[in-house]
Design a protein around this motif. Structure first.
Motif, PDB file in Angstrom:
ATOM      1  N   ARG A  40     -78.707 -49.721 -32.902  1.00 46.57           N
ATOM      2  CA  ARG A  40     -80.169 -49.689 -33.037  1.00 46.57           C
ATOM      3  C   ARG A  40     -80.629 -48.247 -32.899  1.00 46.57           C
ATOM      4  O   ARG A  40     -80.132 -47.509 -32.027  1.00 46.57           O
TER       5      ARG A  40
ATOM      6  N   GLU B 283     -91.775 -39.646 -31.743  1.00 50.93           N
ATOM      7  CA  GLU B 283     -92.483 -38.425 -32.165  1.00 50.93           C
ATOM      8  C   GLU B 283     -93.695 -38.242 -31.286  1.00 50.93           C
ATOM      9  O   GLU B 283     -94.501 -39.174 -31.121  1.00 50.93           O
TER      10      GLU B 283
ATOM     11  N   VAL C 180     -92.169 -44.328 -33.016  1.00 56.00           N
ATOM     12  CA  VAL C 180     -92.733 -44.438 -34.363  1.00 56.00           C
ATOM     13  C   VAL C 180     -91.928 -45.339 -35.294  1.00 56.00           C
ATOM     14  O   VAL C 180     -92.429 -45.813 -36.295  1.00 56.00           O
ATOM     15  N   ASP C 181     -90.668 -45.544 -34.986  1.00 55.46           N
ATOM     16  CA  ASP C 181     -89.861 -46.296 -35.944  1.00 55.46           C
ATOM     17  C   ASP C 181     -88.649 -46.882 -35.211  1.00 55.46           C
ATOM     18  O   ASP C 181     -88.130 -46.300 -34.275  1.00 55.46           O
ATOM     19  N   GLU C 182     -88.232 -48.052 -35.635  1.00 54.98           N
ATOM     20  CA  GLU C 182     -87.032 -48.662 -35.069  1.00 54.98           C
ATOM     21  C   GLU C 182     -86.201 -49.234 -36.192  1.00 54.98           C
ATOM     22  O   GLU C 182     -86.737 -49.855 -37.111  1.00 54.98           O
ATOM     23  N   VAL C 183     -84.908 -49.005 -36.123  1.00 58.54           N
ATOM     24  CA  VAL C 183     -84.018 -49.580 -37.138  1.00 58.54           C
ATOM     25  C   VAL C 183     -82.966 -50.394 -36.398  1.00 58.54           C
ATOM     26  O   VAL C 183     -82.383 -49.913 -35.426  1.00 58.54           O
TER      27      VAL C 183
ATOM     28  N   SER D 167     -90.199 -34.368 -28.577  1.00 61.68           N
ATOM     29  CA  SER D 167     -90.717 -35.705 -28.876  1.00 61.68           C
ATOM     30  C   SER D 167     -90.716 -36.605 -27.654  1.00 61.68           C
ATOM     31  O   SER D 167     -91.339 -37.670 -27.656  1.00 61.68           O
TER      32      SER D 167
ATOM     33  N   VAL E 230     -83.921 -45.759 -32.402  1.00 60.88           N
ATOM     34  CA  VAL E 230     -85.331 -45.681 -32.002  1.00 60.88           C
ATOM     35  C   VAL E 230     -85.787 -44.255 -32.250  1.00 60.88           C
ATOM     36  O   VAL E 230     -85.154 -43.298 -31.780  1.00 60.88           O
ATOM     37  N   HIS E 231     -86.879 -44.109 -32.975  1.00 62.63           N
ATOM     38  CA  HIS E 231     -87.364 -42.791 -33.357  1.00 62.63           C
ATOM     39  C   HIS E 231     -88.649 -42.475 -32.593  1.00 62.63           C
ATOM     40  O   HIS E 231     -89.599 -43.255 -32.615  1.00 62.63           O
TER      41      HIS E 231
END
Lengths: 389, 233
Positions: free
Chosen positions: B218, B223, B228-231, B50, B220-221
């Protein structure tokens, strides 16, 4: 540029100590060959230089080069004796020795192979001119007799030259009445007898050389000039040390060049060995290299660290090789000096200069063997190295 | 490294990275934007390939981007020369690796001192500082031990001490618990959290483990080279 600590380099060598030792031994063998060759060359030079005395002058036929090629007639020898500037001994005798020098062939002890031995006809003054020569066993030959004394290397190395033995040459039997101890000079490789008896036995009417002692050091130039300016004398004078140094030059140079060439050829093997060892070290420590680079050590620091390892390997090989070569100093050896065609006994001599040259040679092998692997280590990309972990 | 409280410590804009394979360029990161504030604990997650490790390498200054900027503390590290980058890493980044990457021929103390060789500190100052940091990670009594005499968890603590010893603002950790059992992994994550909370360090960590990622503030995703995504941002 900040470098890696020496402890890191040393411990890496210690960790793979078997490989380290084997690689260093390969280098040690080459250094051993290199050093012994130089020691042999130096031994020949030292032996022949020790043969000459600082205040002695040797007179030969012009262009003779060696004693056996030279001829000095009786009348010429008489003229030389009248030259000013020659020292006298305690008994008031002019210190001049007229000397026929001849080669005879004798079988070696052990192998029985024949080799040339120098026979020198001399006199009581001839002995005085060589203070380094003493009687080790027996006594000196008596003038006017067929008695001879053998140099210690001849007595030890050839058949039939032992004390009390009779040696046949020049149509006569010669009784060995003494063994010379010539202080490891070239006279240890000679047989001495009475000069006039030798001339008769070898049916010669000319001496080979005339050796004289200078009354003072400045006297040499007077004698050289006097000989040069006298048209009756086609002779040349040389300081005895210079003459013997020249006698060693051809053989010493030949051995040095041949030996160095051999050592350089052997060194290719040792360099390849070091290179393989260092490449293996780089391959085994790829992740380590990446880590060091990631921490901020520059390519140069990595290159120096690996080159340092190779140099330490080489230094170890150099020390081991020199230690082995140093042991050779206890060994006596003899060979034919192809300038005089006579057998010459000598010892290997290790000098500080030879030790330095040998270490420089070892370190040069380390640089050549270590540079390419070190360069490769320094060129590796950090991210690729870290992936190898 | 100077930091303005108003601006992020790490500011990434239009970051792309591709690797050349023969005539082809294989893209790994595609036009990525990301900020990390000082004192944040960020976990990078994503499937294999990724681009998370590549992103970590770029942030750490051990790889160069194909395009885009990576400003860390106001310095665009993509513009630094190789030598400048080496000095920058030595002063500003601490590394924690999955397999610890300690030098096996050096003791724990010497491993921790290693980054300090690149500073102007004296030998005594280096030794004192390394001892102090080994104490912080609870290994003061293991200073003379070599890596092969330490457990995996202890080795990773030494690695954390090494990352910490030059007092960097940024610590990058690549799968720091990947080679450890669950309990030891928890201890290491606790230690990393402690660095953030008590010492104000900024940590960017790559992990496959959702439990490890959950310890970060935090997530961080990534791909296929794209965020694609952050929490928790």
């Amino acid at each position: 540029m900040k470098g890696l600590p020496l402890a890191y380099i040393l411990r890496n060598l210690w960790v793979r100590r078997v490989t380290t030792l084997l690689t260093a031994l390969g280098m040690a063998l080459v250094v051993y060959v290199f050093a012994t060759v130089l020691m042999m060359s130096e031994g020949i030079r030292a032996t022949l230089v020790a043969t000459g005395q600082a205040d002695n002058v040797i007179i030969l036929r012009k262009g003779a080069g060696a004693e056996i090629n030279s001829a000095v007639g009786r009348d010429q020898a008489g003229t030389i004796e009248t030259l000013p500037g020659i020292a006298s001994d305690a008994l008031g005798r002019t210190m001049v020795s007229r000397e026929p020098v001849v080669l005879i062939n004798l079988p070696k002890r052990g192998s029985g192979k024949p080799s040339n031995v120098t026979v020198r006809g001399t006199s009581a003054v001839g002995g005085e001119l060589r203070p380094q020569v003493r009687i080790g066993e027996g006594r000196m030959f008596r003038p006017g007799t067929s008695e001879i004394v053998a140099g210690s290397a001849v007595a030890a190395g050839f058949q039939g030259v032992g004390l009390g033995q009779t040696l046949r040459f020049a149509g006569r039997d010669w009784l060995v009445v003494g063994v010379l101890d010539a202080g490891r000079s070239g006279f240890d490789s000679e047989i001495w007898g009475d000069g006039e008896q030798m001339l008769q036995a070898f049916r010669r009417n000319a001496y080979s050389t005339v050796v004289l002692r200078l009354a003072d050091a400045e006297g040499f130039e007077h004698i050289r000039k006097a000989l040069e300016e006298d048209p009756r004398l086609s002779l040349e004078a040389k300081p005895e040390r210079v003459f013997y140094a020249e006698q060693s030059e051809a053989l010493a140079t030949f051995i040095r060049l041949l030996g160095t060439a051999l050592a350089v050829i052997f060194s290719i093997g040792a360099v390849v060995g070091a290179m393989i060892t260092m490449f293996a070290a780089v391959a085994a420590r790829t992740a380590e290299i990446g880590t060091l680079r990631a921490l901020g050590f520059r390519r140069g620091a990595v290159l120096l660290a690996f080159l340092g390892e190779s140099l330490l390997l080489a230094a170890l090989g150099g020390v081991l090789g020199l230690a082995g070569a140093s042991a050779m100093q206890a060994v006596d050896i003899s060979t034919t000096n192809f300038q005089t065609f006579a057998e010459l006994a000598f010892r290997f001599v290790l000098t500080p200069s030879i030790a330095l040259q040998s270490m420089a040679f070892a370190l040069a092998m380390g640089v050549v063997g270590g540079f390419i692997p070190a360069w490769r280590a320094a060129r590796l990309e950090i991210a690729e190295c870290l992936r190898a972990a | 490294m100077s930091t303005d409280p108003a601006s992020p410590l790490i500011r990434i804009r239009g970051l792309s990275k591709g690797y050349r394979r023969g005539d082809q360029v294989i893209p790994v990161l595609l036009d990525l934007d990301m900020d990390v504030a000082a004192g944040e604990f960020v976990a990078l997650m994503g499937p294999s390939g990724s681009g998370k490790s590549t992103l970590l390498n770029l942030i750490a200054g051990i790889d160069k981007p194909s395009s885009g900027t990576i400003e860390i503390g106001g310095v665009d590290i993509a513009e630094l020369s190789e030598g400048e980058l080496a000095d920058w890493r030595a002063a500003n980044v601490g590394f924690v690796f999955q397999f610890y990457n300690l030098l096996p021929v050096l003791s724990a103390q010497d491993n921790v001192e290693l980054p300090l060789l690149l500073t102007g500190l004296s030998s005594r100052q280096r030794a004192e500082r390394a001892r102090l940091v080994l104490g912080l990670v609870g290994l003061a009594d293991r200073a003379d031990h070599y890596p092969n005499e330490l457990s995996g968890g202890q080795q990773q603590r030494v690695a954390i001490a090494r990352a910490l010893v030059s007092d960097p603002l940024l610590i990058v950790a690549d799968e720091p618990t990947g080679d450890l059992d669950r309990v030891t992994g928890e201890e290491i994550l606790g230690l990393l959290e402690q660095l953030v909370v008590e010492m104000g360090k900024t940590i960017v960590m790559v992990t496959h483990d959702p439990k490890a990622a959950a310890r970060a503030r935090r997530l961080v995703h990534l791909e296929k080279g794209v965020l694609v995504d952050e929490v928790g941002a």
